[in-house]
Design an enzyme around this catalytic site. Structure first.
Site, short mmCIF file in Angstrom:
data_model
loop_
_atom_site.label_atom_id
_atom_site.label_comp_id
_atom_site.label_asym_id
_atom_site.label_seq_id
_atom_site.Cartn_x
_atom_site.Cartn_y
_atom_site.Cartn_z
N GLN A 78 0.83 -1.20 0.00
CA GLN A 78 0.00 0.00 0.00
C GLN A 78 0.87 1.25 0.00
O GLN A 78 1.23 1.78 1.05
CB GLN A 78 -0.95 -0.01 1.20
N PHE A 79 1.17 1.75 -1.21
CA PHE A 79 2.03 2.93 -1.33
C PHE A 79 1.39 4.17 -0.72
O PHE A 79 2.07 5.11 -0.35
CB PHE A 79 2.41 3.17 -2.80
N THR A 80 0.06 4.18 -0.59
CA THR A 80 -0.63 5.37 -0.06
C THR A 80 -0.30 5.63 1.41
O THR A 80 -0.63 6.71 1.92
CB THR A 80 -2.15 5.26 -0.25
#
Length: 150
Positions: A78-80
């Protein structure tokens, strides 16, 4: 490296209508990587995840690790987690690692949990739009960051 740990009674990830990973009792890990992360960060966070005492013992105290509990892992990239929301209304993701760096580190993290700690690890699909479903147990939600090392 930043990981959000959610203790869950059951969880799954679905991509394009197909379940790609599912667990019973264990952790859902939302895994974010930054361009500065290394294998040392991966090992540090994997050790923390495996050894944190977030499961109840016979006296009802959070005194057991996931290894002692016999739980499973559902790992979701999850890059967010590295969103910068300080300016404007659109988050910046400049601190998130590019896929060519993040994917091998995420895979190394998952492998570390399996090989070093003997955990069953299911995953989402790196870079895909995923539907993550879980029953949060407790709820217990903890954030672990490699930059907060002792």
């Amino acid at each position: 490296m930043r990981v959000v740990i959610q203790r869950s009674k059951q969880a799954s990830v679905t991509v394009d209508g197909q379940v790609t990973g599912a667990i019973d009792s264990g952790y859902v890990l939302l895994v974010g990587l930054t361009h500065e992360d290394t294998l040392e960060d991966v090992r540090y966070v994997a050790k923390k995840v495996a050894e944190l005492r977030l499961w109840e013992d016979e006296e009802g105290k959070m005194n057991r690790s996931i290894v002692e509990h016999g739980g499973e892992i559902l790992s979701v990239s999850q890059f967010t987690l590295y969103a910068d929301t300080r300016k404007g209304r659109r988050p910046s993701f400049i601190e998130a690692a590019r896929p060519e760096k993040a994917l091998p580190l995420w895979e190394a993290f998952n492998e570390e949990l399996k090989s070093t700690y003997g955990l069953k690890v299911e995953t989402g699909v790196f870079g895909a739009m995923m539907d993550v479903s879980l029953v949060n147990d407790g709820p217990v939600t903890i954030i672990v960051e490699s930059k907060a090392k002792e």
